[in-house]
Design an enzyme around this catalytic site. Structure first.
Site, PDB file in Angstrom:
ATOM      1  N   SER A   1      11.821  28.497  -7.028  1.00 29.83           N
ATOM      2  CA  SER A   1      11.758  29.361  -8.206  1.00 29.83           C
ATOM      3  C   SER A   1      10.519  30.234  -8.286  1.00 29.83           C
ATOM      4  O   SER A   1      10.457  31.131  -9.137  1.00 29.83           O
ATOM      5  CB  SER A   1      11.877  28.516  -9.484  1.00 29.83           C
ATOM      6  OG  SER A   1      13.184  28.003  -9.620  1.00 29.83           O
TER       7      SER A   1
ATOM      8  N   HIS B   1      20.069  27.932 -21.302  1.00 31.18           N
ATOM      9  CA  HIS B   1      19.013  28.397 -22.205  1.00 31.18           C
ATOM     10  C   HIS B   1      19.541  29.322 -23.297  1.00 31.18           C
ATOM     11  O   HIS B   1      18.754  29.941 -24.016  1.00 31.18           O
ATOM     12  CB  HIS B   1      17.935  29.129 -21.406  1.00 31.18           C
ATOM     13  CG  HIS B   1      17.204  28.262 -20.439  1.00 31.18           C
ATOM     14  ND1 HIS B   1      17.684  27.991 -19.170  1.00 31.18           N
ATOM     15  CD2 HIS B   1      16.034  27.594 -20.539  1.00 31.18           C
ATOM     16  CE1 HIS B   1      16.830  27.208 -18.527  1.00 31.18           C
ATOM     17  NE2 HIS B   1      15.823  26.950 -19.331  1.00 31.18           N
TER      18      HIS B   1
ATOM     19  N   CYS C   1      14.864  30.049 -15.875  1.00 30.82           N
ATOM     20  CA  CYS C   1      16.307  29.915 -16.098  1.00 30.82           C
ATOM     21  C   CYS C   1      17.072  30.364 -14.853  1.00 30.82           C
ATOM     22  O   CYS C   1      17.132  31.554 -14.527  1.00 30.82           O
ATOM     23  CB  CYS C   1      16.720  30.753 -17.301  1.00 30.82           C
ATOM     24  SG  CYS C   1      18.501  30.741 -17.596  1.00 30.82           S
TER      25      CYS C   1
END
Length: 265
Positions: free
Chosen positions: A29, A72, A85
């Site tokens: 990420s 989310h 997210c």
């Protein structure tokens, strides 16, 4: 002795591997910084645009899960980056495609040698549609955009590349070339070697985009909803990005390893 040398070279911990410049790993990420920059620069998303996701994204015959069960909700880029997210960035990956993502990854130094004055530095791998066609003889598939958008799939970087990537975002887009030695002096104090520091032009990313990303990275640490809230400081402002890579299958590892070797020839 030959016995000691053998024990060192065969040690499963790979004692002679300089992981900072030779270890190549999925950025996970942390790569969402690249995807966010690409989406803003290419006009694929607006900072104030909200994208709704609940737990993941259905694409083809597969459901791509978000790390947070239930998702989310409706979320903007700032919160999506701070909360990491997955669902939001899956959608950006589909909008952008592999080649536009690769363009900005390379602008930030990923998939390229940093030029550090150490031997055997690895370049890692940032895939493109042309690369896959050349290496595998296969077309790039749309579903693969979801994986690379969150730093999975074929994406691999070295730790020093990742450090330089976020440093260049933090400093406003000034490119960095890492060095170990600034200068060497003889016994009389005379400079006999001085590293030439080139004042390169800034990376081709707008100040507005970099400002937007920096604000999100600051909230990643400073805000209670940020994924790095646990390392916040009361004395200094910290920005950062978390990342956790999934383990790939042995078949995927074999293909990625072979592809990386051939791509670097």
């Amino acid at each position: 002795s030959p016995e000691l040398w053998s024990s060192l070279t065969n040690d499963p911990r790979k004692l002679f591997l300089n992981r900072a410049i030779q270890g190549t790993y999925p950025p996970a990420s942390t790569f969402k910084i690249v995807t966010a920059i690409a989406a803003l620069e290419e006009g694929m998303v607006r900072p104030d645009e909200t994208l709704p996701f609940v737990g993941g994204l259905q694409f083809g015959g597969r459901f791509f899960h978000c790390w947070r069960e239930g998702g989310h909700g409706r979320i903007k880029l700032h919160e999506a980056l701070a909360q990491s997210c997955d669902s939001y960035f899956y959608q950006l990956g589909l909008r952008l495609g592999v080649d536009r993502i690769a363009k900005y990854a390379r602008r930030l130094g990923l998939g390229e040698l940093t030029g550090i004055d150490l031997d055997r530095e690895k370049s890692g791998l940032i895939p493109s549609s042309e690369w896959k066609k050349k290496v595998f003889g296969e077309e790039w598939q749309a579903g693969e955009n979801l994986s690379i958008a969150v730093g999975q799939g074929y994406d691999t970087v070295t730790p020093i590349q990742n450090a330089l990537m976020i440093a260049q975002v933090a400093n406003g887009g000034r490119p960095i070339r890492p060095h170990l030695v600034k200068e060497v002096r003889d016994a009389d104090g005379e400079v006999i070697f001085k590293e030439e520091i080139k004042k390169d032009k800034g990376i081709s990313i707008s100040p507005e985009t970099l400002k937007e990303i920096r604000a999100a990275l600051a909230d990643t640490v400073a805000s209670p909803f940020g994924t790095a809230y646990g390392i916040r400081s009361q004395t200094v402002t910290i920005g950062g990005k978390t990342g956790t890579a999934q383990v790939i299958s042995e078949e995927g590892r074999r293909r990625a390893s072979g592809a990386g070797s051939r791509a670097n020839l």
